[in-house]
Write an enzyme that holds these catalytic residues in place. Structure first.
Site, mmCIF file in Angstrom:
data_model
loop_
_atom_site.group_PDB
_atom_site.id
_atom_site.type_symbol
_atom_site.label_atom_id
_atom_site.label_comp_id
_atom_site.label_asym_id
_atom_site.label_seq_id
_atom_site.Cartn_x
_atom_site.Cartn_y
_atom_site.Cartn_z
ATOM 1 C CE LYS A 156 29.868 -83.925 38.623
ATOM 2 N NZ LYS A 156 31.146 -83.412 39.033
ATOM 3 C CE LYS B 107 35.226 -90.662 37.857
ATOM 4 N NZ LYS B 107 35.531 -89.511 36.992
ATOM 5 C CE LYS C 216 32.729 -87.685 31.119
ATOM 6 N NZ LYS C 216 33.280 -86.716 32.017
#
Ligand code: TYM
Length: 320
Positions: free
Chosen positions: A193, A190, A109
């Site tokens: 969201k 993956k 991230k």
């Protein structure tokens, strides 16, 4: 009885990955354990966010967790219980910079970002606090959270060693099949969201027609054979895992002559799984005052439970 805790970050709308990886296992644990679940809104502050949207998504996530069947547990909103941040600081003073910096999610991230919030680095200490605060024995999570739960164990053991037995050392539990649900449009990534593609991500509140379309258009692999082999056939294996997880049947029990037939059944199984969730979400949303009352009651109970653990940690560390 064992204690169970897990949480969900409202950075986006909850997905089928969240559902099969963590929510459904959490629902099942309610039969045998003392369960508490939270919407981890403090964790959503670790990346750039919009306050109004965070507020709306926190509420939506809390309602959805209840709608998924966690209404027999104490579902609450993390930031309503200040003990989380207090214990997080005590754990930051137990953790090392190097181990935080090495976390895979931090590396992913923060890569290429010019402005990395400091809370993104310290995030696993807050997550450890969430878990240790409840003296959780078991933490139902997807595969991607395994490393954070490992770190939580390390911090608990280190704290106990340095300052005396204070924390229960938790254990992660992963579902057998759907610990890592993949993006339908990009089956080597993956389903996420915020990061996933819209075409490849099923949100729990998607219209059934959209769910069907996304699954029917899922990227499959070359060849025509339907078998569970995540290495060689990531797309087909993902659909088989969805189908098995939604129907509760073993993956070996399915056999198909074509990709199309598999997709049709997978679409059916997923829409059938989500139908009662959508219905219950509607019912719960119709009475916002009752929802507030419920969440606040659970937050108060969580705060009570937490205060005893935080007091023990403070004492052990030599705070007045
Ligand atoms: P979060 O909000 O990203 O995801 C919530 C849960 O869903 C699981 N999950 C998946 N499982 C299978 N396949 C997928 N594609 C998939 N995507 C997400 C996650 O593994 C997780 O279990 N840091 C946590 C939230 C958190 C937490 C905690 C969890 C905060 N405090 C304490 C457990 C205990 C997170 O970001 O999860």
């Amino acid at each position: 009885t064992k204690r169970v805790f897990s949480a969900f970050k409202p950075t986006g709308r909850l997905t089928l990955g969240n559902y099969l990886g963590a929510i459904l296992p959490a629902v099942r644990l309610q039969d045998e354990a003392d369960c508490v679940y939270a919407v981890a809104d403090l964790h959503a502050l670790t990346i750039r966010h919009d306050p109004g949207r965070l507020r709306a998504r926190t509420r939506e996530a809390a309602t959805l967790l209840l709608a998924c069947g966690l209404d027999r547990s104490g579902v609450y909103v993390q930031s309503r219980v200040p003990a989380h941040t207090e214990l997080a600081y005590l754990l930051e003073s137990t953790a090392h910079y190097g181990e935080m910096r090495r976390m895979i999610q931090f590396k992913e991230k923060s890569a290429g970002q010019r402005e990395v919030r400091l809370s993104l680095l310290t995030y696993p200490a807050l997550m450890a606090a969430d878990i240790l605060l409840h003296r959780a024995d078991l933490v139902p999570v997807g595969e991607d959270q395994r490393q954070h739960v490992e770190l939580t164990r390390d911090l608990a053991l280190r704290f106990n060693h340095l300052y005396g037995e204070t924390f229960t050392v938790p254990e992660a539990v992963h579902p057998r099949l759907a610990a890592r649900v993949m993006d339908l449009a990009e089956p080597t990534a993956k389903m996420g969201k915020s990061d996933g593609s819209d075409a490849g991500t099923v949100h729990l509140l998607d219209e059934p027609a959209d769910v069907r379309r996304k699954i029917m258009r899922a990227v499959t692999d070359s060849g025509t054979e339907v078998r569970h082999d995540p290495e060689a056939k990531p797309g087909v294996s993902n659909l088989l895992a969805l189908l098995a997880a939604c129907t509760g049947r073993p993956v070996e029990s399915f056999s198909y002559a074509s990709y199309g037939a598999l997709k049709k059944d997978a679409a059916e199984a997923v829409t059938e799984t989500l139908a009662p969730v959508r219905r219950r979400f509607g019912e719960l949303s119709a009475d916002p005052a009752e929802l507030d009352r419920l969440l606040e009651g659970h937050a108060a109970r969580a705060a009570e439970r937490a205060s005893e653990v935080v007091a023990a940690a403070r004492r052990a560390m030599g705070l007045a």
